[in-house]
Design a protein around this motif. Structure first.
Motif, PDB file in Angstrom:
ATOM      1  N   MET A 140      15.907  47.164  70.832  1.00 22.67           N
ATOM      2  CA  MET A 140      17.086  46.464  70.315  1.00 22.67           C
ATOM      3  C   MET A 140      16.651  45.580  69.148  1.00 22.67           C
ATOM      4  N   THR A 141      17.383  45.685  68.058  1.00 26.32           N
ATOM      5  CA  THR A 141      17.094  44.864  66.875  1.00 26.32           C
ATOM      6  C   THR A 141      18.401  44.505  66.188  1.00 26.32           C
ATOM      7  N   SER A 142      18.363  43.415  65.426  1.00 25.68           N
ATOM      8  CA  SER A 142      19.566  42.947  64.727  1.00 25.68           C
ATOM      9  C   SER A 142      19.289  42.805  63.226  1.00 25.68           C
ATOM     10  N   VAL A 143      20.334  43.055  62.458  1.00 28.72           N
ATOM     11  CA  VAL A 143      20.280  42.922  60.996  1.00 28.72           C
ATOM     12  C   VAL A 143      21.489  42.108  60.551  1.00 28.72           C
ATOM     13  N   MET A 144      21.243  41.111  59.700  1.00 26.64           N
ATOM     14  CA  MET A 144      22.329  40.286  59.168  1.00 26.64           C
ATOM     15  C   MET A 144      22.744  40.818  57.806  1.00 26.64           C
ATOM     16  N   LEU A 145      23.998  41.196  57.669  1.00 23.85           N
ATOM     17  CA  LEU A 145      24.525  41.712  56.408  1.00 23.85           C
ATOM     18  C   LEU A 145      25.396  40.643  55.752  1.00 23.85           C
ATOM     19  N   LEU A 146      25.016  40.248  54.548  1.00 23.46           N
ATOM     20  CA  LEU A 146      25.786  39.271  53.779  1.00 23.46           C
ATOM     21  C   LEU A 146      26.368  39.972  52.555  1.00 23.46           C
ATOM     22  N   VAL A 147      27.689  40.010  52.474  1.00 19.91           N
ATOM     23  CA  VAL A 147      28.384  40.692  51.379  1.00 19.91           C
ATOM     24  C   VAL A 147      29.042  39.651  50.484  1.00 19.91           C
ATOM     25  N   ARG A 148      28.708  39.706  49.201  1.00 20.07           N
ATOM     26  CA  ARG A 148      29.285  38.794  48.219  1.00 20.07           C
ATOM     27  C   ARG A 148      30.276  39.526  47.336  1.00 20.07           C
ATOM     28  N   ALA A 149      31.175  38.742  46.726  1.00 15.16           N
ATOM     29  CA  ALA A 149      32.136  39.314  45.780  1.00 15.16           C
ATOM     30  C   ALA A 149      32.178  38.407  44.557  1.00 15.16           C
ATOM     31  N   ASP A 150      31.437  38.776  43.522  1.00 13.65           N
ATOM     32  CA  ASP A 150      31.379  37.972  42.305  1.00 13.65           C
ATOM     33  C   ASP A 150      32.471  38.393  41.327  1.00 13.65           C
ATOM     34  N   PHE A 151      33.070  37.412  40.678  1.00 16.57           N
ATOM     35  CA  PHE A 151      34.065  37.701  39.648  1.00 16.57           C
ATOM     36  C   PHE A 151      33.358  38.167  38.370  1.00 16.57           C
ATOM     37  N   PRO A 152      33.863  39.199  37.728  1.00 18.51           N
ATOM     38  CA  PRO A 152      33.304  39.591  36.429  1.00 18.51           C
ATOM     39  C   PRO A 152      33.695  38.578  35.354  1.00 18.51           C
ATOM     40  N   VAL A 153      33.033  38.673  34.208  1.00 19.92           N
ATOM     41  CA  VAL A 153      33.348  37.789  33.083  1.00 19.92           C
ATOM     42  C   VAL A 153      34.819  37.960  32.703  1.00 19.92           C
ATOM     43  N   PRO A 154      35.568  36.864  32.549  1.00 21.36           N
ATOM     44  CA  PRO A 154      36.997  36.989  32.226  1.00 21.36           C
ATOM     45  C   PRO A 154      37.212  37.673  30.879  1.00 21.36           C
ATOM     46  N   SER A 155      38.368  38.279  30.736  1.00 16.20           N
ATOM     47  CA  SER A 155      38.784  38.859  29.461  1.00 16.20           C
ATOM     48  C   SER A 155      39.946  38.050  28.907  1.00 16.20           C
ATOM     49  N   ILE A 156      39.961  37.861  27.597  1.00 18.79           N
ATOM     50  CA  ILE A 156      41.025  37.093  26.940  1.00 18.79           C
ATOM     51  C   ILE A 156      41.827  38.046  26.059  1.00 18.79           C
ATOM     52  N   THR A 157      43.144  38.056  26.263  1.00 22.97           N
ATOM     53  CA  THR A 157      44.046  38.989  25.586  1.00 22.97           C
ATOM     54  C   THR A 157      45.017  38.235  24.698  1.00 22.97           C
ATOM     55  N   ASP A 158      45.264  38.767  23.510  1.00 25.16           N
ATOM     56  CA  ASP A 158      46.236  38.192  22.575  1.00 25.16           C
ATOM     57  C   ASP A 158      47.632  38.659  22.968  1.00 25.16           C
ATOM     58  N   LEU A 159      48.528  37.716  23.278  1.00 28.10           N
ATOM     59  CA  LEU A 159      49.891  38.047  23.690  1.00 28.10           C
ATOM     60  C   LEU A 159      50.898  37.878  22.564  1.00 28.10           C
ATOM     61  N   GLY A 160      50.420  37.640  21.345  1.00 27.32           N
ATOM     62  CA  GLY A 160      51.336  37.524  20.211  1.00 27.32           C
ATOM     63  C   GLY A 160      51.761  36.097  19.937  1.00 27.32           C
ATOM     64  N   ASN A 161      52.846  35.970  19.150  1.00 32.83           N
ATOM     65  CA  ASN A 161      53.334  34.656  18.719  1.00 32.83           C
ATOM     66  C   ASN A 161      54.728  34.411  19.290  1.00 32.83           C
ATOM     67  N   PRO A 162      54.839  33.536  20.295  1.00 34.86           N
ATOM     68  CA  PRO A 162      56.167  33.240  20.853  1.00 34.86           C
ATOM     69  C   PRO A 162      57.058  32.473  19.882  1.00 34.86           C
ATOM     70  N   SER A 163      56.473  31.775  18.915  1.00 37.10           N
ATOM     71  CA  SER A 163      57.245  31.057  17.903  1.00 37.10           C
ATOM     72  C   SER A 163      56.377  30.885  16.665  1.00 37.10           C
ATOM     73  N   HIS A 164      56.983  30.326  15.610  1.00 39.68           N
ATOM     74  CA  HIS A 164      56.272  30.165  14.339  1.00 39.68           C
ATOM     75  C   HIS A 164      55.086  29.217  14.510  1.00 39.68           C
ATOM     76  N   ASP A 165      53.920  29.641  13.995  1.00 40.29           N
ATOM     77  CA  ASP A 165      52.678  28.851  14.037  1.00 40.29           C
ATOM     78  C   ASP A 165      52.131  28.664  15.447  1.00 40.29           C
ATOM     79  N   ILE A 166      52.674  29.371  16.438  1.00 43.25           N
ATOM     80  CA  ILE A 166      52.175  29.263  17.817  1.00 43.25           C
ATOM     81  C   ILE A 166      51.716  30.636  18.296  1.00 43.25           C
ATOM     82  N   LYS A 167      50.502  30.691  18.830  1.00 43.16           N
ATOM     83  CA  LYS A 167      49.964  31.931  19.391  1.00 43.16           C
ATOM     84  C   LYS A 167      49.716  31.743  20.883  1.00 43.16           C
ATOM     85  N   ARG A 168      49.884  32.827  21.635  1.00 40.14           N
ATOM     86  CA  ARG A 168      49.683  32.786  23.096  1.00 40.14           C
ATOM     87  C   ARG A 168      48.572  33.763  23.478  1.00 40.14           C
ATOM     88  N   ILE A 169      47.633  33.284  24.294  1.00 41.10           N
ATOM     89  CA  ILE A 169      46.550  34.126  24.795  1.00 41.10           C
ATOM     90  C   ILE A 169      46.520  34.046  26.320  1.00 41.10           C
TER      91      ILE A 169
END
Length: 304
Positions: A131-160
């Motif tokens: 009889m033997t035991s094994v400890m399993l540790l599972v991680r879930a790392d977030f990938p590097v975020p992505s930044i998306t251009d959503l356009g201009n909701p109004s004049h001189d204003i940009k949304r990302i």
């Protein structure tokens, strides 16, 4: 915009242990207790060894059980393998490798202590031989975020929008500029009920008439991932100076006058040179005639 940045965040206000500290303490505990530890991330493959070898002929005479806590994962009896529904289609036994089990497409729910039990028959009954035991540790790392251009909701204003998914535990997203946190909009966090993994996104509006360098920072547990977004305002061409325009016009006019004068002067000089050349030719012809006339008269008198 495909690079990450390390960001210092303020210390936690609550005196509870961080996730990494708990993992370190758990690792030390299991190391001291002699339990083997396997560290993996979500969707990877884990091989858990029973650390016991038997021949193929013995396989028909033993019972092998792999269980997680009190839940059976896989059982081998009379050479037949049965996998429980939770692990079905992603778990199998490797009898040639120390009676190991292989778990594919790891999930967060696979975290835990797995125990391998080998039973052999003695006097018409099965007794535990290993009889033997094994400890399993599972991680879930977030990938590097992505930044998306959503356009201009109004004049001189940009949304990302900044977003990332596939991590655990529950994340927190913030926007920063010049070490100051900004007011974000439409920040959403969702969790997949099957995988327990999180998805997070957030939007930011900014004035495009200024230069900016934003940092999207995602924190989960004591870990962080981030992305930088740089914005350079458009440079408008300056209108030409009136005084400069006058100088340009004056230079062009003077250059034109000089060119005309040069052309006229050149024409006059050429005409004068041609006239002199014609006059010189006439003079030379007259001199030739004068030299020839006396010779002709003397010849005439001699003949008489």
């Amino acid at each position: 915009m495909d690079y990450t940045a390390k960001w210092r965040t303020p210390p936690l206000k609550h005196p509870y242990l961080k996730v990494s500290q708990l993992l370190v303490l758990a690792s030390l505990f299991y190391f001291c207790s002699g339990i083997i530890q396997v560290n993996k991330t979500v969707k990877e493959v884990a091989v858990l060894s029973c650390d016991y070898n038997i021949s193929t002929t013995e396989l028909m005479k033993v019972r092998i059980y792999w269980q997680k806590d009190d839940e059976v994962v896989l059982a081998v009896t009379s050479g037949q393998t049965k996998v429980w529904s939770k692990y079905e289609n992603r778990t199998f036994a490797d009898f040639t490798n120390n009676l190991s089990i292989v778990i594919m497409a790891l999930r967060l729910s696979d975290n835990g202590k797995y125990t391998c039990i080998v039973q052999k028959t003695e006097k018409r009954s099965y007794k535990v031989k290993h009889m033997t035991s094994v400890m399993l540790l599972v991680r879930a790392d977030f990938p590097v975020p992505s930044i998306t251009d959503l356009g201009n909701p109004s004049h001189d204003i940009k949304r990302i929008m900044c977003s990332t998914s596939g991590g655990f535990p529950k994340p927190h997203l913030s926007w920063w500029e010049n070490e100051e946190e900004l007011n974000a909009a439409n920040t959403t966090v969702s969790q997949d009920p099957d995988t327990e993994l999180y998805t997070i996104s957030s939007e930011l509006d900014f004035n495009i008439t200024n230069n900016h360098s934003f940092v999207c920072l995602v924190k989960y547990g004591d870990l962080t991932v981030s992305q930088i977004f740089n914005w350079q305002k458009s440079v408008e061409p300056h209108p030409p100076n009136n005084q400069q325009q006058l100088w340009v016009i004056l230079i062009l006019v003077v250059s034109g006058v000089i060119a005309v004068i040069t052309a006229i002067t050149g024409g006059c000089l050429a005409h004068r040179s041609a006239a002199r050349w014609r006059q010189r030719n006439r003079n030379e012809e007259d001199m030739d005639l004068e030299k020839m006339s006396p010779i002709n008269i003397g010849s005439a008198q001699a003949s008489v």
